[in-house]
Write a protein that holds these residues in place. Structure first.
Motif, PDB file in Angstrom:
ATOM      1  N   GLU A  15       0.765  -1.071   0.020  1.00 10.66           N
ATOM      2  CA  GLU A  15      -0.115   0.074   0.242  1.00 10.66           C
ATOM      3  C   GLU A  15       0.903   1.246   0.345  1.00 10.66           C
ATOM      4  OE1 GLU A  15      -2.660   2.365  -0.267  1.00 10.66           O
ATOM      5  OE2 GLU A  15      -3.349   0.390  -0.448  1.00 10.66           O
ATOM      6  N   SER A  16       0.303   1.921  -1.478  1.00  7.46           N
ATOM      7  CA  SER A  16       1.528   2.947  -1.243  1.00  7.46           C
ATOM      8  C   SER A  16       1.291   4.334  -0.341  1.00  7.46           C
ATOM      9  CB  SER A  16       1.727   3.741  -2.689  1.00  7.46           C
ATOM     10  OG  SER A  16      -0.002   4.488  -2.305  1.00  7.46           O
ATOM     11  N   THR A  17       0.063   3.966   0.511  1.00  6.81           N
ATOM     12  CA  THR A  17       0.725   5.539   1.316  1.00  6.81           C
ATOM     13  C   THR A  17       1.626   4.627   3.394  1.00  6.81           C
ATOM     14  OG1 THR A  17      -1.579   4.699   2.859  1.00  6.81           O
ATOM     15  CG2 THR A  17      -1.698   6.140   0.809  1.00  6.81           C
ATOM     16  N   TYR A  18       1.479   3.812   2.670  1.00 10.28           N
ATOM     17  CA  TYR A  18       2.234   3.377   4.215  1.00 10.28           C
ATOM     18  C   TYR A  18       3.876   3.026   4.382  1.00 10.28           C
ATOM     19  CZ  TYR A  18      -2.219   1.166   6.070  1.00 10.28           C
ATOM     20  OH  TYR A  18      -3.621   0.655   5.800  1.00 10.28           O
ATOM     21  N   ILE A  19       3.980   3.657   2.855  1.00  4.89           N
ATOM     22  CA  ILE A  19       5.565   3.494   2.438  1.00  4.89           C
ATOM     23  C   ILE A  19       6.627   3.843   3.220  1.00  4.89           C
ATOM     24  CG2 ILE A  19       7.506   3.805   0.425  1.00  4.89           C
ATOM     25  CD1 ILE A  19       5.326   2.357  -1.338  1.00  4.89           C
ATOM     26  N   PRO A  20       5.973   5.721   3.175  1.00  8.34           N
ATOM     27  CA  PRO A  20       6.634   6.512   3.785  1.00  8.34           C
ATOM     28  C   PRO A  20       7.164   5.906   5.450  1.00  8.34           C
ATOM     29  CG  PRO A  20       5.298   7.232   2.807  1.00  8.34           C
ATOM     30  CD  PRO A  20       4.687   6.459   2.429  1.00  8.34           C
ATOM     31  N   LYS A  21       5.740   5.110   6.092  1.00  3.97           N
ATOM     32  CA  LYS A  21       6.136   4.624   7.615  1.00  3.97           C
ATOM     33  C   LYS A  21       7.121   3.347   7.647  1.00  3.97           C
ATOM     34  CE  LYS A  21       0.696   5.056   8.706  1.00  3.97           C
ATOM     35  NZ  LYS A  21       1.738   6.008  10.311  1.00  3.97           N
ATOM     36  N   LEU A  22       7.521   2.923   6.484  1.00  4.18           N
ATOM     37  CA  LEU A  22       8.665   1.427   6.296  1.00  4.18           C
ATOM     38  C   LEU A  22       9.922   2.630   5.843  1.00  4.18           C
ATOM     39  CD1 LEU A  22       7.377  -0.646   3.494  1.00  4.18           C
ATOM     40  CD2 LEU A  22       7.241  -0.512   6.094  1.00  4.18           C
ATOM     41  N   TYR A  23       9.915   3.812   5.215  1.00  4.14           N
ATOM     42  CA  TYR A  23      11.073   4.653   5.558  1.00  4.14           C
ATOM     43  C   TYR A  23      11.357   5.668   6.751  1.00  4.14           C
ATOM     44  CZ  TYR A  23      10.794   4.947   0.109  1.00  4.14           C
ATOM     45  OH  TYR A  23      10.290   3.739  -1.064  1.00  4.14           O
ATOM     46  N   ALA A  24      10.898   5.177   7.578  1.00  2.00           N
ATOM     47  CA  ALA A  24      11.042   6.029   8.718  1.00  2.00           C
ATOM     48  C   ALA A  24      11.067   4.622  10.036  1.00  2.00           C
ATOM     49  CB  ALA A  24       9.189   6.743   9.520  1.00  2.00           C
ATOM     50  N   THR A  25      11.810   3.787   9.358  1.00  2.17           N
ATOM     51  CA  THR A  25      11.900   2.097  10.743  1.00  2.17           C
ATOM     52  C   THR A  25      13.627   2.806  10.696  1.00  2.17           C
ATOM     53  OG1 THR A  25      12.089   0.357   9.247  1.00  2.17           O
ATOM     54  CG2 THR A  25      10.004   0.878   9.984  1.00  2.17           C
ATOM     55  N   ARG A  26      14.154   1.454  11.185  1.00  2.00           N
ATOM     56  CA  ARG A  26      15.894   0.997  11.415  1.00  2.00           C
ATOM     57  C   ARG A  26      15.789   1.054  10.524  1.00  2.00           C
ATOM     58  NH1 ARG A  26      19.186  -2.604  13.126  1.00  2.00           N
ATOM     59  NH2 ARG A  26      17.536  -4.168  13.027  1.00  2.00           N
ATOM     60  N   PHE A  52       9.615  -0.926  -4.846  1.00  2.00           N
ATOM     61  CA  PHE A  52       8.022  -1.012  -5.007  1.00  2.00           C
ATOM     62  C   PHE A  52       7.618  -0.842  -6.097  1.00  2.00           C
ATOM     63  CE2 PHE A  52       9.797   0.587  -0.676  1.00  2.00           C
ATOM     64  CZ  PHE A  52       8.734  -0.829   0.011  1.00  2.00           C
ATOM     65  N   MET A  53       6.255  -1.207  -6.665  1.00  2.00           N
ATOM     66  CA  MET A  53       5.672  -1.201  -7.323  1.00  2.00           C
ATOM     67  C   MET A  53       4.485   0.026  -7.578  1.00  2.00           C
ATOM     68  SD  MET A  53       2.343  -3.700  -8.516  1.00  2.00           S
ATOM     69  CE  MET A  53       0.816  -3.495  -9.875  1.00  2.00           C
ATOM     70  N   GLN A  54       5.016   0.911  -8.841  1.00  2.00           N
ATOM     71  CA  GLN A  54       4.853   1.944  -9.072  1.00  2.00           C
ATOM     72  C   GLN A  54       3.644   2.902  -9.716  1.00  2.00           C
ATOM     73  OE1 GLN A  54       7.229   4.211  -8.943  1.00  2.00           O
ATOM     74  NE2 GLN A  54       8.359   2.948  -7.197  1.00  2.00           N
ATOM     75  N   THR A  55       3.003   1.281 -10.576  1.00  2.00           N
ATOM     76  CA  THR A  55       1.460   1.033 -10.156  1.00  2.00           C
ATOM     77  C   THR A  55       0.245   0.970  -9.263  1.00  2.00           C
ATOM     78  OG1 THR A  55       1.275  -0.992 -11.708  1.00  2.00           O
ATOM     79  CG2 THR A  55       1.816   1.293 -12.825  1.00  2.00           C
ATOM     80  N   ARG A  56      -0.747   1.374  -9.836  1.00  2.00           N
ATOM     81  CA  ARG A  56      -2.103   1.089  -8.628  1.00  2.00           C
ATOM     82  C   ARG A  56      -2.200  -0.300  -8.751  1.00  2.00           C
ATOM     83  NH1 ARG A  56      -5.460   3.344  -5.111  1.00  2.00           N
ATOM     84  NH2 ARG A  56      -7.493   2.742  -4.828  1.00  2.00           N
ATOM     85  N   ASP A  63      -3.566  -3.779   1.786  1.00  2.00           N
ATOM     86  CA  ASP A  63      -3.969  -2.377   3.513  1.00  2.00           C
ATOM     87  C   ASP A  63      -3.196  -3.146   4.343  1.00  2.00           C
ATOM     88  OD1 ASP A  63      -6.040  -3.214   3.219  1.00  2.00           O
ATOM     89  OD2 ASP A  63      -6.634  -1.337   3.759  1.00  2.00           O
ATOM     90  N   GLU A  64      -3.668  -4.785   4.243  1.00  2.00           N
ATOM     91  CA  GLU A  64      -3.377  -6.097   5.911  1.00  2.00           C
ATOM     92  C   GLU A  64      -1.923  -7.145   5.163  1.00  2.00           C
ATOM     93  OE1 GLU A  64      -6.674  -7.704   2.842  1.00  2.00           O
ATOM     94  OE2 GLU A  64      -6.391  -5.846   3.907  1.00  2.00           O
ATOM     95  N   HIS A  65      -1.656  -6.473   3.362  1.00  2.00           N
ATOM     96  CA  HIS A  65      -0.582  -7.645   3.407  1.00  2.00           C
ATOM     97  C   HIS A  65       0.359  -6.746   1.952  1.00  2.00           C
ATOM     98  CE1 HIS A  65      -3.736  -8.052   0.451  1.00  2.00           C
ATOM     99  NE2 HIS A  65      -2.593  -9.413  -0.334  1.00  2.00           N
TER     100      HIS A  65
END
Length: 77
Positions: A31-42, A53-57, A63-65
């Motif tokens: 889910e593209s909206t969650y990628i920034p949360k991965l960037y904020a990790t260690r 990451f896949m660039q298209t929709r 959002d759960e997998h």
């Protein structure tokens, strides 16, 4: 959030295992909206630099997998 730390660690481990076998991760469908949360990790800098990451929709919600596709040549029989 701990779940994003765990996902980032999982993607790092998959990347390392693939490299050890001479492979690479071709694409992660997430889910593209969650990628920034991965960037904020260690592992955020690693994720940003190494995980494609896949660039298209995606055709279904992710959002759960998430999916990890490896770039693996098929063997001819």
């Amino acid at each position: 959030m701990r779940q994003f730390e765990a996902i980032a660690e999982h993607l790092h481990a998959l990347h390392q295992a693939a490299r050890a076998d001479g492979l690479r991760i071709k694409r992660v469908i997430f889910e593209s909206t969650y990628i920034p949360k991965l960037y904020a990790t260690r592992r955020g800098a690693f994720i940003r630099a190494s995980i494609p990451f896949m660039q298209t929709r995606p055709w279904i919600r992710h959002d759960e997998h998430y999916h990890v596709d490896f770039d693996m040549p098929c063997k001819r029989h």
